[in-house]
Design a protein around this motif. Structure first.
Motif, short mmCIF file in Angstrom:
data_model
loop_
_atom_site.label_atom_id
_atom_site.label_comp_id
_atom_site.label_asym_id
_atom_site.label_seq_id
_atom_site.Cartn_x
_atom_site.Cartn_y
_atom_site.Cartn_z
N ASP A 115 0.84 -1.20 0.00
CA ASP A 115 0.00 0.00 0.00
C ASP A 115 0.87 1.24 0.00
O ASP A 115 1.49 1.54 1.04
N PRO A 116 0.98 2.03 -1.04
CA PRO A 116 0.37 1.79 -2.34
C PRO A 116 1.11 0.70 -3.12
O PRO A 116 2.20 0.36 -2.73
N PRO A 117 0.52 0.17 -4.17
CA PRO A 117 -0.67 0.65 -4.87
C PRO A 117 -1.98 0.11 -4.30
O PRO A 117 -3.02 0.66 -4.61
N PHE A 118 -1.94 -0.94 -3.47
CA PHE A 118 -3.22 -1.55 -3.07
C PHE A 118 -3.69 -1.02 -1.73
O PHE A 118 -2.98 -1.14 -0.73
N SER A 119 -4.87 -0.46 -1.70
CA SER A 119 -5.45 0.03 -0.46
C SER A 119 -5.83 -1.16 0.41
O SER A 119 -5.84 -2.30 -0.05
N LEU A 120 -6.14 -0.89 1.67
CA LEU A 120 -6.58 -1.94 2.59
C LEU A 120 -7.74 -2.73 2.00
O LEU A 120 -7.73 -3.97 1.98
N PHE A 121 -8.73 -2.03 1.48
CA PHE A 121 -9.89 -2.72 0.90
C PHE A 121 -9.47 -3.57 -0.29
O PHE A 121 -9.84 -4.74 -0.40
N GLN A 122 -8.67 -2.99 -1.17
CA GLN A 122 -8.23 -3.73 -2.36
C GLN A 122 -7.41 -4.96 -1.99
O GLN A 122 -7.51 -6.00 -2.62
N TYR A 123 -6.60 -4.83 -0.95
CA TYR A 123 -5.76 -5.95 -0.51
C TYR A 123 -6.62 -7.15 -0.08
O TYR A 123 -6.37 -8.28 -0.48
N PHE A 124 -7.65 -6.88 0.71
CA PHE A 124 -8.49 -7.99 1.18
C PHE A 124 -9.38 -8.52 0.04
O PHE A 124 -9.58 -9.72 -0.08
N GLN A 125 -9.86 -7.60 -0.78
CA GLN A 125 -10.67 -8.02 -1.92
C GLN A 125 -9.86 -8.88 -2.89
O GLN A 125 -10.30 -9.93 -3.35
N MET A 126 -8.64 -8.47 -3.14
CA MET A 126 -7.75 -9.19 -4.05
C MET A 126 -7.48 -10.60 -3.51
O MET A 126 -7.49 -11.58 -4.25
N SER A 127 -7.28 -10.71 -2.22
CA SER A 127 -7.01 -12.03 -1.61
C SER A 127 -8.22 -12.94 -1.77
O SER A 127 -8.06 -14.12 -2.12
N LEU A 128 -9.40 -12.41 -1.51
CA LEU A 128 -10.62 -13.23 -1.67
C LEU A 128 -10.76 -13.68 -3.13
O LEU A 128 -11.09 -14.84 -3.40
N ASN A 129 -10.50 -12.78 -4.05
CA ASN A 129 -10.60 -13.13 -5.47
C ASN A 129 -9.62 -14.22 -5.85
O ASN A 129 -9.95 -15.12 -6.63
N LEU A 130 -8.41 -14.15 -5.31
CA LEU A 130 -7.39 -15.15 -5.65
C LEU A 130 -7.81 -16.54 -5.18
O LEU A 130 -7.62 -17.53 -5.88
N LEU A 131 -8.41 -16.61 -4.00
CA LEU A 131 -8.84 -17.92 -3.49
C LEU A 131 -9.90 -18.52 -4.40
O LEU A 131 -9.91 -19.72 -4.66
#
Ligand SMILES: *[C@@H]1O[C@H](CO)[C@@H](O)[C@H](O)[C@H]1NC(C)=O
Ligand SMILES: *[C@@H]1O[C@H](CO)[C@@H](O)[C@H](O)[C@H]1NC(C)=O
Length: 216
Positions: A115-131
């Protein structure tokens, strides 16, 4: 004069602190609950019996030198309420049952580095998407493997279907059961470019803890 120097000083401070930490790639670490919780110790390390599925351990900005990255983002952890229901399911704290504390730890020690580039929200969202996107259990099942029946399995037999499907080498992490002395599959790691989307081969240091034959 002094004022403008002060302003420049504070500006550069902001840029530095906001600059995140340079890192080279991501490790996306999925853990196999039934083994994480079966260490062979008399008392289970987990507060509730886990389901037979892979859940998220973390998404770790990493360097090939494997140096511990010191994260400098100023973004403090706050609950990601919009994602909490899904995080409870996909990213539970198997050991302590303290999901929010687990997520806080993962953000402070790892997530912040991106962070940056990934905000806290994006970081958790990205992790869920990867799973969701890389369903390792489905890949292994499609290869005819099953945790109930694959008691002793060659590590290659786990690596190969994942490598064939994703076209990249995963990392495999094992843990020695203190009672049986057997090496058991604990975690599967997928490695990604800094964009958090493009898979790459995991460096060899990511998987060096397994015997040739492991329990899944
Ligand atoms: C990690 O790698 C980046 C890019 O190569 C480098 O700038 C940075 O200093 C490294 N960090 C550590 C802690 O080694
Ligand atoms: C997530 O789990 C916690 C308990 O660990 C619970 O207090 C909370 O209400 C749950 N959140 C949602 C949105 O289901």
């Amino acid at each position: 004069m002094t004022q403008s120097i002060l302003i420049i000083y504070f500006l550069s401070l902001v840029v530095f602190v906001n600059g995140g930490v340079p890192f080279e790639f991501f490790q996306f670490v999925e853990q196999w609950g039934p083994n994480v919780c079966n260490t062979g110790a008399r008392v289970s390390p987990c507060h509730t019996p886990p389901q037979a599925k892979f859940t998220i351990h973390g998404l770790w900005p990493s360097n090939h030198s494997n140096a511990h990255l010191l994260c400098q983002s100023i973004t403090k952890y706050t609950k990601v309420l919009l994602l909490e229901r899904q995080l409870n399911i996909s990213w539970p704290d198997l050991k302590g049952g303290m999901n929010n504390e687990f997520w806080t730890h993962e953000w402070n020690f790892h997530g912040k580095c991106s962070d940056p580039p990934f905000s806290l929200f994006q970081y958790f969202q990205m992790s869920l998407n990867l799973l969701q996107k890389f369903d390792v259990l489905a890949i292994l099942k499609a290869a005819g493997l099953n945790p109930q029946t694959s008691q002793n399995i060659g590590i290659q037999n786990i690596m190969t279907p994942i490598q064939r499907t994703t076209k990249k080498y995963p990392g495999i992490r094992c843990y020695k059961n203190v009672k049986t002395g057997k090496s058991q599959l604990n975690e599967i790691v997928l490695c990604l470019e800094k964009d958090g989307a493009t898979l790459i081969d995991c460096p060899t240091f990511v998987s060096s803890t397994c015997a040739k034959s492991i329990v899944w």
